[in-house]
Write an enzyme that holds these catalytic residues in place. Sequence first.
Site, mmCIF file in Angstrom:
data_model
loop_
_atom_site.group_PDB
_atom_site.id
_atom_site.type_symbol
_atom_site.label_atom_id
_atom_site.label_comp_id
_atom_site.label_asym_id
_atom_site.label_seq_id
_atom_site.Cartn_x
_atom_site.Cartn_y
_atom_site.Cartn_z
ATOM 1 N N ASP A 15 0.914 -1.527 0.419
ATOM 2 C CA ASP A 15 0.039 -0.312 0.378
ATOM 3 C C ASP A 15 1.082 1.169 -0.280
ATOM 4 O OD1 ASP A 15 -2.712 1.285 2.548
ATOM 5 O OD2 ASP A 15 -2.427 1.622 0.001
ATOM 6 N N GLU A 72 -11.445 4.193 -1.316
ATOM 7 C CA GLU A 72 -11.861 4.442 0.258
ATOM 8 C C GLU A 72 -13.034 5.443 0.378
ATOM 9 O OE1 GLU A 72 -8.230 3.868 -1.142
ATOM 10 O OE2 GLU A 72 -7.215 4.871 -0.112
ATOM 11 N N ASP A 77 -3.116 -2.922 -2.236
ATOM 12 C CA ASP A 77 -4.656 -2.160 -2.873
ATOM 13 C C ASP A 77 -3.907 -1.284 -3.964
ATOM 14 O OD1 ASP A 77 -4.944 0.909 -0.355
ATOM 15 O OD2 ASP A 77 -6.451 -0.361 -1.833
ATOM 16 N N ASN A 78 -5.291 -0.064 -4.519
ATOM 17 C CA ASN A 78 -5.444 0.131 -5.126
ATOM 18 C C ASN A 78 -4.837 -0.372 -6.694
ATOM 19 O OD1 ASN A 78 -3.713 2.346 -2.297
ATOM 20 N ND2 ASN A 78 -5.584 2.248 -4.116
HETATM 21 O O1 LIG Z 1 -0.299 6.760 -2.680
HETATM 22 C C1 LIG Z 1 -0.840 6.282 -2.021
HETATM 23 N N1 LIG Z 1 -0.414 5.789 -1.117
HETATM 24 C C2 LIG Z 1 0.941 5.518 -1.020
HETATM 25 C C3 LIG Z 1 1.138 6.338 -0.028
HETATM 26 C C4 LIG Z 1 3.355 6.398 0.072
HETATM 27 C C5 LIG Z 1 3.991 7.038 0.741
HETATM 28 C C6 LIG Z 1 4.814 5.699 0.972
HETATM 29 C C7 LIG Z 1 6.090 6.060 0.075
HETATM 30 C C8 LIG Z 1 6.857 4.918 0.869
HETATM 31 C C9 LIG Z 1 8.382 3.800 0.354
HETATM 32 N N2 LIG Z 1 8.748 2.922 0.918
HETATM 33 C C10 LIG Z 1 7.957 3.085 2.116
HETATM 34 C C11 LIG Z 1 6.943 2.593 2.786
HETATM 35 C C12 LIG Z 1 6.643 4.141 2.101
HETATM 36 S S1 LIG Z 1 4.649 4.553 2.230
HETATM 37 C C13 LIG Z 1 -2.821 6.105 -2.048
HETATM 38 C C14 LIG Z 1 -2.992 7.382 -2.774
HETATM 39 C C15 LIG Z 1 -4.226 6.943 -3.186
HETATM 40 C C16 LIG Z 1 -5.230 7.806 -3.456
HETATM 41 C C17 LIG Z 1 -4.617 9.561 -3.735
HETATM 42 C C18 LIG Z 1 -5.645 10.608 -4.587
HETATM 43 C C19 LIG Z 1 -6.460 10.314 -5.031
HETATM 44 F F1 LIG Z 1 -6.766 11.110 -5.899
HETATM 45 C C20 LIG Z 1 -7.114 9.426 -4.948
HETATM 46 C C21 LIG Z 1 -5.899 8.108 -4.829
HETATM 47 C C22 LIG Z 1 -5.168 6.178 -2.415
HETATM 48 C C23 LIG Z 1 -4.696 4.847 -1.296
HETATM 49 O O2 LIG Z 1 -5.227 4.151 -0.745
HETATM 50 C C24 LIG Z 1 -3.280 5.340 -1.965
HETATM 51 O O3 LIG Z 1 -2.786 4.136 -0.670
HETATM 52 MG MG LIG Z 2 -4.029 2.799 -0.320
#
Ligand SMILES: O=C(NCCCCc1cc2cnccc2s1)c1cc(-c2ccc(F)cc2)cc(O)c1O
Ligand SMILES: [Mg+2]
Length: 214
Positions: free
Chosen positions: A141, A199, A169-170
Amino acid sequence: TGLSRPQRMLKAVQKNATKGDPQSVIAAIDYYCRHKEWAMNVGDDKGPILDSVVSEVNPSTALELGTYCGYSTVRIARLLSPGSKLITVEFNPAYAAVARQIIAHAGLQNKVTLVEGGSGDLIPKIKEQFGITSFDFVFLDHWKDRYLPDIKLLEDCGLLKKGSVLLADNVICPGTPEYLEYVRNSPRYKSQYFQSYLEYTKAEDGLEKSVFLG
Ligand SMILES: O=C(NCCCCc1cc2cnccc2s1)c1cc(-c2ccc(F)cc2)cc(O)c1O
Ligand SMILES: [Mg+2]
């Protein structure tokens, strides 16, 4: 500038959820994100699918890439059997700080190890740092373009075994096209799509469950 969105979410949990009650923490976050302000938790449409896969696998060792505020961390950890461990990885220190407090509010801190850093850097260190030989369950995720390189890294580090289950996810929104193409066409995985919703919205999204065949 005041509180950040994750900090406002934490306040809603501290105000509305009962300490030591994971279900009330989940409900408080879902209520806040549905009625006050959206946030990128796996949420209450996809959440039950996550729950059913975790319950079916009943993992002794689980990995979550992308903690955010700890919502899915709480969903997973509340279902783990005694003695099982969840390692969750978060890149953003501010998110990690909020997640620690939300996980603690749910009373699940003894089942969860939250590690701060990038997945690419951390995955190769997991065996030596945590004495884990392989993961029964992995929830993806985090950065959507890291899903594919990171499962290849998990394979190369010998952290997957025959029967290990990946849940992503996603896979529709924001989307992970290269990952989907790989797991759906690789002879090393048996993949299955669970259609759901992004979500707290009516947009389509879904989870992809992929079993590693070894
Ligand atoms: O980007 C998403 N999740 C990732 C956050 C990245 C941070 C990390 C990078 C990283 C690198 N290494 C280790 C740990 C980590 S944590 C995300 C985005 C949407 C979304 C946003 C706008 C929209 F209009 C529609 C859907 C929905 C979702 O469910 C998501 O999960
Ligand atoms: Mg997600």
